[in-house]
Write a protein that holds these residues in place. Structure first.
Motif, PDB file in Angstrom:
ATOM      1  N   ASP A 158      15.209 -58.108  16.851  1.00  0.00           N
ATOM      2  CA  ASP A 158      15.156 -59.194  17.828  1.00  0.00           C
ATOM      3  C   ASP A 158      13.716 -59.591  18.122  1.00  0.00           C
ATOM      4  O   ASP A 158      13.407 -60.785  18.263  1.00  0.00           O
ATOM      5  N   PHE A 159      12.826 -58.612  18.195  1.00  0.00           N
ATOM      6  CA  PHE A 159      11.415 -58.925  18.424  1.00  0.00           C
ATOM      7  C   PHE A 159      10.877 -59.812  17.307  1.00  0.00           C
ATOM      8  O   PHE A 159      10.211 -60.821  17.566  1.00  0.00           O
ATOM      9  N   PHE A 160      11.181 -59.449  16.067  1.00  0.00           N
ATOM     10  CA  PHE A 160      10.643 -60.219  14.939  1.00  0.00           C
ATOM     11  C   PHE A 160      11.296 -61.595  14.818  1.00  0.00           C
ATOM     12  O   PHE A 160      10.669 -62.534  14.319  1.00  0.00           O
ATOM     13  N   ARG A 161      12.508 -61.735  15.270  1.00  0.00           N
ATOM     14  CA  ARG A 161      13.130 -63.064  15.270  1.00  0.00           C
ATOM     15  C   ARG A 161      12.419 -63.999  16.250  1.00  0.00           C
ATOM     16  O   ARG A 161      12.328 -65.203  16.024  1.00  0.00           O
ATOM     17  N   ARG A 162      11.878 -63.421  17.325  1.00  0.00           N
ATOM     18  CA  ARG A 162      11.329 -64.235  18.408  1.00  0.00           C
ATOM     19  C   ARG A 162       9.810 -64.325  18.424  1.00  0.00           C
ATOM     20  O   ARG A 162       9.255 -65.201  19.098  1.00  0.00           O
ATOM     21  N   VAL A 163       9.121 -63.441  17.706  1.00  0.00           N
ATOM     22  CA  VAL A 163       7.661 -63.404  17.802  1.00  0.00           C
ATOM     23  C   VAL A 163       7.039 -64.671  17.221  1.00  0.00           C
ATOM     24  O   VAL A 163       7.583 -65.294  16.301  1.00  0.00           O
ATOM     25  N   SER A 164       5.909 -65.055  17.747  1.00  0.00           N
ATOM     26  CA  SER A 164       5.222 -66.281  17.356  1.00  0.00           C
ATOM     27  C   SER A 164       4.928 -66.305  15.855  1.00  0.00           C
ATOM     28  O   SER A 164       4.501 -65.297  15.275  1.00  0.00           O
ATOM     29  N   PRO A 165       5.117 -67.458  15.197  1.00  0.00           N
ATOM     30  CA  PRO A 165       4.802 -67.574  13.765  1.00  0.00           C
ATOM     31  C   PRO A 165       3.309 -67.452  13.476  1.00  0.00           C
ATOM     32  O   PRO A 165       2.908 -67.314  12.314  1.00  0.00           O
ATOM     33  N   SER A 166       2.488 -67.477  14.522  1.00  0.00           N
ATOM     34  CA  SER A 166       1.042 -67.330  14.321  1.00  0.00           C
ATOM     35  C   SER A 166       0.645 -65.906  13.951  1.00  0.00           C
ATOM     36  O   SER A 166      -0.426 -65.681  13.365  1.00  0.00           O
ATOM     37  N   VAL A 167       1.506 -64.920  14.280  1.00  0.00           N
ATOM     38  CA  VAL A 167       1.174 -63.509  14.054  1.00  0.00           C
ATOM     39  C   VAL A 167       1.289 -63.176  12.571  1.00  0.00           C
ATOM     40  O   VAL A 167       2.357 -63.306  11.976  1.00  0.00           O
ATOM     41  N   LYS A 168       0.180 -62.747  11.985  1.00  0.00           N
ATOM     42  CA  LYS A 168       0.138 -62.442  10.549  1.00  0.00           C
ATOM     43  C   LYS A 168       0.196 -60.948  10.253  1.00  0.00           C
ATOM     44  O   LYS A 168       0.607 -60.533   9.174  1.00  0.00           O
ATOM     45  N   VAL A 169      -0.237 -60.144  11.204  1.00  0.00           N
ATOM     46  CA  VAL A 169      -0.298 -58.702  10.959  1.00  0.00           C
ATOM     47  C   VAL A 169      -0.118 -57.945  12.273  1.00  0.00           C
ATOM     48  O   VAL A 169      -0.600 -58.374  13.326  1.00  0.00           O
ATOM     49  N   ILE A 170       0.600 -56.834  12.183  1.00  0.00           N
ATOM     50  CA  ILE A 170       0.739 -55.892  13.298  1.00  0.00           C
ATOM     51  C   ILE A 170       0.285 -54.537  12.785  1.00  0.00           C
ATOM     52  O   ILE A 170       0.774 -54.069  11.756  1.00  0.00           O
ATOM     53  N   SER A 171      -0.644 -53.915  13.477  1.00  0.00           N
ATOM     54  CA  SER A 171      -1.151 -52.618  13.047  1.00  0.00           C
ATOM     55  C   SER A 171      -0.799 -51.581  14.100  1.00  0.00           C
ATOM     56  O   SER A 171      -1.051 -51.782  15.291  1.00  0.00           O
TER      57      SER A 171
END
Length: 321
Positions: A61-74
């Motif tokens: 659900d988080f990934f369905r809703r997260v902003s398309p601007s986010v390119k990487v999560i570390s």
């Protein structure tokens, strides 16, 4: 030049904080508290990257809703079990982690737990701190030597191998179970068990060093604990979800297990209150990586992953589905 926008969910050692503040436009909660799910999604709106910890659980659900601007999560951790990797891949978001930077510090804690549990360190220290130390009472604190005993290791990755190396120095015999046997030069004298249930049967000491997966979730339960020798000692520095707490507590109360050393817990920082009531459990608050050196290296690699992805360079450690 405009700095990339980085959402940060925690606070880190000074050198890592300095780098974060120098290289990024930072978004974080000013009061030092953790983001709620909705707050994190809001903070990520228009951001380039997110730096998280093992306590930040990112589901589909988080990934369905997260902003398309986010390119990487570390993630500032050796594991990625708190992240829905398939959902991240579907959004084409790279996931960085820090697998090599935690090895020695975590292996040290595994040995601390093993020795603390086997020598009844909590009970002994309690006698000193409460002023109840008398010669007869101290003499009754008989523990168990590790020399010559078999240490069974579930999960012979970097940390498992580092634990084995340390245990050998204490004269322990190493047996292990892994999805695949190690190459001979890495296994040394360690004995491989394709079936982890067979490993349990020979383990005077049993160390959990496997990632939490569908196969390992609640691996240590009433059925598997019963396979351990009478008086065995269990150590967990991997993930709390590998253990059924009520079953482990019951075995410690019954005497089937002599003791346990635990640094991780399901649902942490909350833990089953039954552990606190037992004197034969050596408890630590998930400090496996808590050294200045390890935490500094982890933070720097986590940021290196972010920098590399944002600048189209090969990253030092990206997790794969």
């Amino acid at each position: 030049m405009k700095k990339p926008v980085l959402v940060v969910t925690s606070h880190f050692v000074k050198s890592v904080e300095t780098r974060i503040n120098n290289e990024y436009e930072v978004r974080r909660k000013g009061d030092g508290a953790s983001f709620t799910r909705e707050e994190l999604l809001t903070a990520a709106d228009g951001a380039d990257a997110i730096l998280i910890t093992p306590f930040d659980r990112l589901d589909a659900d988080f990934f369905r809703r997260v902003s398309p601007s986010v390119k990487v999560i570390s993630t500032y951790s050796v594991g990625v079990d708190q992240i829905d990797m398939r959902a991240a891949a579907e959004r084409n978001i790279a996931i960085g982690y820090t697998p090599a930077e935690v090895t020695d510090a975590t292996a040290d804690i595994a040995m601390l737990l093993l020795l603390g549990a086997s020598r009844r360190a909590f009970e002994a220290q309690d006698l000193v701190r409460t002023g109840e130390w008398t010669v007869p009472r101290a003499a009754a604190l008989l523990g168990w030597q590790v020399t010559g005993k078999t240490l069974g290791i579930l999960g012979m990755g970097r940390i498992g191998q580092a634990v084995a190396k340390r245990a050998r120095a204490f004269g322990m015999k190493i047996h292990y179970s892994n999805p695949h046997p190690l190459p001979a030069e890495e296994a040394d004298d360690a004995v491989f068990h394709a079936d982890p249930l067979e490993l349990l049967g020979v383990s005077h000491f049993f160390s959990l060093n496997a990632p939490e997966t569908e196969k390992t979730h609640h691996f240590l339960n009433a059925r598997t604990i019963a396979l351990l020798p009478q008086g065995a000692i269990v150590v967990n520095t991997a993930r709390g979800g590998l253990v059924v707490d009520e079953d482990l507590i019951a075995a410690l109360k019954s005497g089937h297990l002599a003791a346990a050393g635990l640094d991780v817990f399901e649902g942490e920082p909350k833990l089953n209150p039954g552990y606190v009531e037992l004197k034969n459990v050596f408890l630590l608050p998930h400090i496996g990586t808590a050294t200045v050196e390890s935490r500094t290296n982890m933070g720097m690699v986590a940021l290196d992953n972010i920098d590399a992805v944002l600048n189209d360079r090969p990253a030092p450690s990206l997790a794969k589905v």
